[in-house]
Enzyme design. Structure first.
Site, mmCIF file in Angstrom:
data_model
loop_
_atom_site.group_PDB
_atom_site.id
_atom_site.type_symbol
_atom_site.label_atom_id
_atom_site.label_comp_id
_atom_site.label_asym_id
_atom_site.label_seq_id
_atom_site.Cartn_x
_atom_site.Cartn_y
_atom_site.Cartn_z
ATOM 1 N N LYS A 114 0.831 -1.210 0.000
ATOM 2 C CA LYS A 114 0.000 0.000 0.000
ATOM 3 C C LYS A 114 0.866 1.261 0.000
ATOM 4 C CE LYS A 114 -3.905 -2.351 2.127
ATOM 5 N NZ LYS A 114 -4.758 -2.510 3.329
ATOM 6 N N LYS A 115 1.986 1.229 0.715
ATOM 7 C CA LYS A 115 2.923 2.353 0.652
ATOM 8 C C LYS A 115 3.500 2.474 -0.755
ATOM 9 C CE LYS A 115 4.582 2.496 5.457
ATOM 10 N NZ LYS A 115 5.796 2.418 6.311
ATOM 11 N N ASP A 141 10.412 5.391 6.017
ATOM 12 C CA ASP A 141 9.922 4.885 7.292
ATOM 13 C C ASP A 141 8.902 5.887 7.806
ATOM 14 O OD1 ASP A 141 10.086 2.671 9.131
ATOM 15 O OD2 ASP A 141 10.766 4.121 10.614
ATOM 16 N N GLY A 144 -3.436 0.999 7.846
ATOM 17 C CA GLY A 144 -2.816 1.369 9.118
ATOM 18 C C GLY A 144 -3.798 2.040 10.056
ATOM 19 N N ASP A 163 -5.284 4.878 9.542
ATOM 20 C CA ASP A 163 -6.115 5.845 8.814
ATOM 21 C C ASP A 163 -7.549 5.949 9.340
ATOM 22 O OD1 ASP A 163 -3.965 6.509 7.255
ATOM 23 O OD2 ASP A 163 -4.697 5.548 5.422
ATOM 24 N N HIS A 222 1.251 12.841 5.294
ATOM 25 C CA HIS A 222 2.660 12.994 5.645
ATOM 26 C C HIS A 222 3.570 12.521 4.520
ATOM 27 C CE1 HIS A 222 1.068 9.098 6.619
ATOM 28 N NE2 HIS A 222 2.237 8.579 6.928
#
EC number: 3.6.1.66
Length: 208
Positions: A15-16, A73, A158, A160, A185
């Site tokens: 997903k990242k 990270d 996460g 969210d 972010h």
């Protein structure tokens, strides 16, 4: 820039990876996911800060692969919990990547904490390493918000569904992708990072 710049995205989080790929200029940069590389190594994330973990993931993977690597990270820091879960965000409840358990633990930890004391921020740190393991670029982004008392929305991942953006009175899990991409972010870090990356790509292309 005639040649594509070969860049490995050093994350195993699918997903990242999607978020990163959506913002990085693929017309200039040839992006390769870590999952597409057979000899990639698992880097232990044992740093005490997001920046330390990002740098370690980027430099160790880059030296091993002898390729340019962009590592990231990120995590959640809650004011009332003195910055926790912090670098342990993905494994807050014990098992890495168990979003439901992590969210449940966070809600338990904040039981009886009033909304005006539930301030929090998402943090993202990006780090680019050259093939020799030297950090060439680093950038950070944060997004301030509050932790809701219950989960709302099925979008994102996460924390969210718990992270409320006060201006919208909605969680990241409820906001559409366009709005989230503008506020997150990761997006904020990338907006600072990408112009520097393009200058480096131009310089690398010119000197090649």
């Amino acid at each position: 820039m005639n040649r594509m710049f070969d860049l490995v995205l050093g994350t195993g989080n699918a997903k990242k990876l999607v978020e990163l790929r959506m913002m990085l200029p693929e017309e200039t940069i040839a992006l390769t996911a870590l999952s597409e590389i057979e000899n990639a190594i698992d880097v232990v994330e044992d740093g005490e800060t997001f920046s330390a973990n990002a740098a370690k993931k980027a430099t160790e993977q880059a030296k091993h692969l002898e390729r340019w690597v962009l590592a990231e990270d990120s995590g959640l820091s809650v004011d009332a919990l003195k910055g926790a879960p912090g670098v342990y965000s993905a494994r807050y409840a014990g098992t890495h990547g168990d979003d439901e358990a992590n969210n449940e633990k966070l809600l338990r930890e904040l039981t009886d904490v009033p909304m005006d004391r539930r301030g929090a921020q998402f943090n993202c740190h990006l780090c680019l390493s050259d093939p020799d393991g030297n950090v060439r670029l680093a950038e950070s982004g944060i997004c301030r918000g509050r932790i809701a008392t219950e989960r709302s929305g099925g979008a994102g991942f996460g924390y969210d569904p718990l992270f409320v953006i006060p201006e919208y009175h909605k969680t990241f899990g409820e906001l559409n992708l366009t709005v989230k991409r503008a506020l997150s972010h990761r997006s904020r870090a990338l907006r600072l990072f990408i112009p520097q990356l393009l200058r480096l790509v131009q310089s690398n292309s010119t000197s090649a």
